[in-house]
Enzyme design. Structure first.
Site, short mmCIF file in Angstrom:
data_model
loop_
_atom_site.label_atom_id
_atom_site.label_comp_id
_atom_site.label_asym_id
_atom_site.label_seq_id
_atom_site.Cartn_x
_atom_site.Cartn_y
_atom_site.Cartn_z
N HIS A 185 0.83 -1.21 0.00
CA HIS A 185 0.00 0.00 0.00
C HIS A 185 0.86 1.25 0.00
CE1 HIS A 185 -3.85 -1.73 0.04
NE2 HIS A 185 -3.79 -2.27 1.24
N ARG A 290 -7.12 -6.09 -17.21
CA ARG A 290 -6.86 -7.53 -17.25
C ARG A 290 -7.47 -8.16 -15.99
NH1 ARG A 290 -1.80 -5.61 -19.86
NH2 ARG A 290 -1.40 -6.93 -21.68
N ARG A 326 -11.81 -6.77 -19.59
CA ARG A 326 -11.66 -7.99 -20.37
C ARG A 326 -12.06 -9.16 -19.50
NH1 ARG A 326 -5.80 -9.70 -22.44
NH2 ARG A 326 -5.28 -10.18 -20.31
N ASN A 447 0.23 -8.57 -28.62
CA ASN A 447 1.19 -9.52 -28.02
C ASN A 447 0.86 -10.93 -28.51
OD1 ASN A 447 1.84 -7.22 -26.57
ND2 ASN A 447 0.67 -7.83 -24.78
N ASP A 448 -0.41 -11.29 -28.40
CA ASP A 448 -0.81 -12.62 -28.86
C ASP A 448 -0.92 -12.68 -30.37
OD1 ASP A 448 -0.95 -14.38 -26.65
OD2 ASP A 448 -2.66 -13.25 -25.90
N ARG A 458 5.55 -16.44 -27.17
CA ARG A 458 5.95 -15.14 -26.62
C ARG A 458 6.71 -15.27 -25.29
NH1 ARG A 458 0.04 -12.52 -24.84
NH2 ARG A 458 1.13 -11.39 -23.22
N CYS A 495 -4.60 -2.58 -27.79
CA CYS A 495 -4.25 -2.55 -26.37
C CYS A 495 -3.02 -3.39 -26.07
CB CYS A 495 -5.42 -2.97 -25.51
SG CYS A 495 -5.89 -4.69 -25.77
C1 PEP Z 1 -2.26 -9.01 -26.06
O1 PEP Z 1 -2.22 -10.22 -26.28
O2 PEP Z 1 -1.73 -8.15 -26.77
C2 PEP Z 1 -2.96 -8.53 -24.85
C3 PEP Z 1 -3.20 -7.26 -24.67
O3 PEP Z 1 -3.33 -9.46 -23.94
P1 PEP Z 1 -2.28 -10.18 -22.93
O4 PEP Z 1 -0.95 -9.53 -23.13
O5 PEP Z 1 -2.83 -9.99 -21.57
O6 PEP Z 1 -2.35 -11.58 -23.41
MG MG Z 2 -3.55 -11.53 -25.21
#
Ligand code: PEP
Ligand code: MG
Length: 542
Positions: A185, A290, A326, A447-448, A458, A495
């Site tokens: 905190h 998230r 999400r 990212n995915d 990844r 995102c």
């Molecule tokens: C992504 O995959 O780009 C994403 C935002 O989700 P995460 O990184 O939580 O899988």
């Molecule tokens: Mg993702």
């Protein structure tokens, strides 16, 4: 001069004289004859005064720092009023223990019990127990609060939440803690208050009061007994301050390109604690919450109310600004034992995210209903991760409809949020024209999308050289997604981490992206980039 190191838990630079907060618990001194009724009334009055102090602190915190920080105090007040805790202290007194010692004994025991629990949320409550214990102890032993009368650098072993909040913010230039964690905190509050904080700092154990200290949290350093030239060098020439000052001028500005295109700049968060950073950096909304943080590191599923409370606190704090929640993205690298998921050869290609939700409707419905309830407090949108096929979206929407009906029947307040999907598989990107007809918006998880398009895990460090987010295949898919969104009259955002890659901002603007959601500390940099951008978007659908 001693140059020390620490870990930056809140960025910034400052210089000033030290005030050291010593541990307030002293060794019990049996300096008077034990009188049970006197000790009981001492305890009772400490309890009442502590409650009053917390009531005042709640109001002060609410006005100065907002609901989320105030909630910490509210929870402590509830703990203080917990009859189990106070009764245990009373029982100790009745066994012949002085009030202040009974408070410490029970408080320490309770704090240890909380700390030993598996659930990180409950573990964190240990700090709150310590906090109320210290408050009660101080009041039962007639001590006053720490009052800061000059701007100073605070040094302590650790800080507990109400200690941080009790202190006069205008008097704290920076904080050095010998212990501490990034997500305690104290760290959260320091970030909220924008006070430089180094944790795990190697501060010498000697008399520090009034010695001049410079904290350069940006570079994980502090300077004890700093001379004028060091102060001047570190503080005035800090690249952090110069950049921060420069970026601060972008707060309150619209993220509009030179050619008048508005791009919404939002922040990504992983927990309600991260909202402060989003607000501090003037994010226009939360582009990705998230939600799986609520499920990780626990021994059992978070209840509907627990989820609702977390979502609602974010929604309330954002005060009408967009919050995109999400739904659960468990699986692959995010393992949770109590889900009892099967062992898989290729977890990233396995049972994860929406796939789990569609098979475990009970779980999915609990989350959807919690989100719908929280939506009643502001501007909530909901999105599903890891979509590959149209039927998945249609089935998820059907489940949403059932949730709506069940909430209505149960007479529970809620609002139906706009529903979107993450585009993070090549299949979803390629079918985005069809998918767009089913939803209100797209948010690209680069990212995915990169992982699945390039067939590169990844998580695998050895493949870093191959994980190329600028790969033409990714850029082509990104262009296609935005085009199909607009063709169907819905908006598209990004995102994933790529949204924060300023070398691609112009490209995203040209593609027509409407929203970019990035880590909070990149919001202002991205806004600056957009404001200076001469990129032009031509809608290819027209
Ligand atoms: C992504 O995959 O780009 C994403 C935002 O989700 P995460 O990184 O939580 O899988
Ligand atoms: Mg993702």
């Amino acid at each position: 001069m001693f140059i020390g190191t620490g870990r930056c838990a809140s960025d910034g630079v400052c210089a000033g004289p030290i005030v050291e907060l010593k541990e307030t618990i002293q060794t019990p001194i049996f300096d008077r004859v034990f009188d049970e009724s006197k000790e009981l009334s001492l305890f009772d009055s400490a309890l009442q005064r502590a409650d009053k102090e917390l009531e005042e602190l709640y109001e002060k915190t609410l006005n100065n720092l907002g609901q989320e920080s105030a909630d910490i105090i509210d929870m402590q007040r509830m703990m203080l009023q917990d009859p189990d805790i106070s009764q245990a202290m009373i029982d100790k007194i009745k066994q012949g223990v002085f009030a202040k010692d009974a408070i410490i004994e029970v408080g320490k025991q309770q704090a240890a019990e909380f700390a030993a629990l598996d659930d990180p949320y409950m573990q964190a409550r240990s700090a709150d127990i310590k906090d109320i214990t210290l408050r009660l102890y101080r009041l039962a032993s007639g001590q006053d609060k720490v009052v800061l009368i000059k701007p100073c650098v605070l040094v302590s072993n650790d800080l507990i939440p109400s200690q941080t909040l009790d202190l006069d913010k205008s008097m704290i230039l920076g904080i050095l803690l010998r212990q501490g964690t990034m997500n305690s905190h104290a760290s959260i509050l320091a970030r909220t208050m924008d006070i430089p904080l180094l944790i795990n700092a190697n501060v010498p154990n000697e008399d520090l009061n009034d010695r001049i200290c410079v904290i350069d949290a940006h570079n994980n350093k502090f300077y004890l007994d700093a001379d004028d030239s060091t102060i001047a060098k570190v503080v005035t020439s800090s690249s952090y301050l110069q950049e921060k000052e420069h970026l601060a001028s972008f707060k309150g500005k619209e993220s509009i390109t030179k050619h008048g295109r508005k791009i919404k700049v939002c922040a990504n968060i992983g927990s309600p604690d991260d909202v402060e950073g989003a607000l501090l950096n003037d994010a226009e909304g939360i582009g990705l919450f998230r939600s799986e943080f609520l499920f990780l590191g626990k021994t059992t599923y978070p209840s509907a109310d627990e989820q609702f409370a977390a979502y609602a606190s974010v929604v309330r704090a954002m005060n009408g600004k967009e919050v995109i929640i999400r739904t659960l993205d468990i699986g692959a690298d995010k393992k949770v034992d109590y889900f009892e998921l099967p062992q898989e050869q290729n977890p990233a290609l396995g049972f994860r995210a929406l796939r789990i939700c569609l098979k475990r409707e009970d779980l999915f419905k609990t989350q959807i209903k919690a989100i719908y309830r929280a939506a009643a407090f502001g501007n909530v949108l909901m999105m599903f991760p890891m979509v590959t096929s149209l039927w998945e979206v249609q089935k998820a929407k059907k489940i949403c409809k059932e949730c709506e009906k069940e909430l209505l029947e149960a007479n529970i307040d809620f609002k139906v949020p706009k529903i979107g999907i993450m585009i993070e598989t090549p299949a979803a990107a390629i079918c985005s024209d069809k998918l767009a007809k089913e939803v209100d918006f797209f948010s690209v998880g680069t990212n995915d999308l990169t992982q699945y398009t390039l067939a590169i895990d990844r998580q695998n460090e050895n493949l870093d050289d191959f994980y190329d987010e600028h790969h033409e295949a990714i850029l082509e898919l990104l262009a296609l997604i935005a085009k199909n969104a607009h063709k169907n009259g819905i908006w598209a955002g990004i995102c994933g981490q790529l949204a924060a890659d300023l070398s691609l901002t112009d490209t995203f603007i040209q593609m027509g992206y409407d929203e970019l959601s990035v880590p909070a500390n990149t919001v202002l940099k991205l806004r600056e980039k957009i404001i200076n951008s001469k990129a032009i978007y031509k809608d290819e659908n027209q």
